[in-house]
Design an enzyme around this catalytic site. Structure first.
Site, PDB file in Angstrom:
ATOM      1  N   ASN A  66      -3.846  -0.525  10.874  1.00 28.98           N
ATOM      2  CA  ASN A  66      -3.078  -0.654   9.635  1.00 28.98           C
ATOM      3  C   ASN A  66      -2.284   0.632   9.393  1.00 28.98           C
ATOM      4  OD1 ASN A  66      -2.166  -1.009   6.987  1.00 28.98           O
ATOM      5  ND2 ASN A  66      -4.149  -0.477   6.103  1.00 28.98           N
ATOM      6  N   TYR A  85     -15.587  -7.613   8.154  1.00 29.69           N
ATOM      7  CA  TYR A  85     -14.669  -8.039   9.213  1.00 29.69           C
ATOM      8  C   TYR A  85     -14.875  -9.531   9.491  1.00 29.69           C
ATOM      9  CZ  TYR A  85     -14.064  -3.027   9.991  1.00 29.69           C
ATOM     10  OH  TYR A  85     -13.796  -1.691   9.820  1.00 29.69           O
ATOM     11  N   CYS A 145      -7.435  -0.944   3.773  1.00 29.86           N
ATOM     12  CA  CYS A 145      -8.359  -1.140   4.888  1.00 29.86           C
ATOM     13  C   CYS A 145      -9.691  -0.453   4.651  1.00 29.86           C
ATOM     14  CB  CYS A 145      -7.723  -0.692   6.203  1.00 29.86           C
ATOM     15  SG  CYS A 145      -7.028   0.963   6.158  1.00 29.86           S
ATOM     16  N   HIS A 146      -9.738   0.503   3.716  1.00 33.83           N
ATOM     17  CA  HIS A 146     -11.013   1.148   3.388  1.00 33.83           C
ATOM     18  C   HIS A 146     -11.977   0.168   2.730  1.00 33.83           C
ATOM     19  CE1 HIS A 146      -8.474   1.656  -0.214  1.00 33.83           C
ATOM     20  NE2 HIS A 146      -9.610   1.617  -0.910  1.00 33.83           N
ATOM     21  N   GLU A 196     -13.287   3.850  -6.377  1.00 34.99           N
ATOM     22  CA  GLU A 196     -13.157   2.491  -6.901  1.00 34.99           C
ATOM     23  C   GLU A 196     -14.492   1.963  -7.448  1.00 34.99           C
ATOM     24  OE1 GLU A 196     -11.243  -0.154  -4.128  1.00 34.99           O
ATOM     25  OE2 GLU A 196      -9.704   1.327  -3.627  1.00 34.99           O
TER      26      GLU A 196
END
Length: 165
Positions: free
Chosen positions: A116, A88, A124-125, A151
């Site tokens: 979001n 962040y 956003c993950h 991912e």
């Protein structure tokens, strides 16, 4: 997953049980569920979950509803590459730099990320807390972990603690 559209662009993509999701799926997908934008969204998601790395450039047209600040943050989030994470604070610093300097609070950025409305495509993950903090997620933390594992992100660097199942 629930999808929302203005008829041309994707306005919402979320899991049914997310805290901000529409309570009625037909409200979210109001109209023709065979709209080209929904077909393109399904194709993008199929490629993603098949192990591909579809880019934001191959995504359907997006038109999330939010404040100008939220949209600015979501644009930054959309630029986070597949398989990478940012904090962040890093997002806040990048936003401040793009705005010409000054400071930006990580908490303000976190608030925008939390709202979001187009998950996975606007990833956003991939936004995490500083240090070993995993950060929050509008869905559930176990879903965030699964998406990041999908991912190939190494989660061992995070203090995951007990996650909601």
């Amino acid at each position: 997953m629930l999808m929302g559209s203005d008829g041309v662009s994707l306005t919402e993509l979320c899991l049914e049980d997310w805290w901000w999701a529409k309570t009625n799926a037909s409200e979210c997908t109001a109209g023709d569920t065979n709209l080209p934008v929904f077909q393109q969204t399904r194709q993008w998601l199929a490629a993603y979950f098949a192990g591909g790395c579809p880019s934001i450039d191959s995504a359907p047209p997006l038109a999330p509803h939010g404040t100008p600040f939220q949209k600015e943050v979501w644009q930054l989030v959309a630029e986070i590459p597949y398989g990478q994470t940012v904090t962040y604070g890093e997002l806040a610093a990048e936003l401040a730099e793009r705005r010409g300097g000054g400071r930006m609070a990580a908490q303000a950025v976190g608030g925008a990320v939390k709202h979001n409305p187009i998950t996975i495509i606007v990833p956003c993950h991939r936004v995490v807390g500083a240090g070993r903090s995993f950060g929050g997620y509008g869905g559930r933390l176990d879903v965030k972990a699964e998406l990041l594992e999908h991912e190939h992100v190494d989660l061992s660097r995070f203090d995951l603690g007990p996650m909601q199942q």
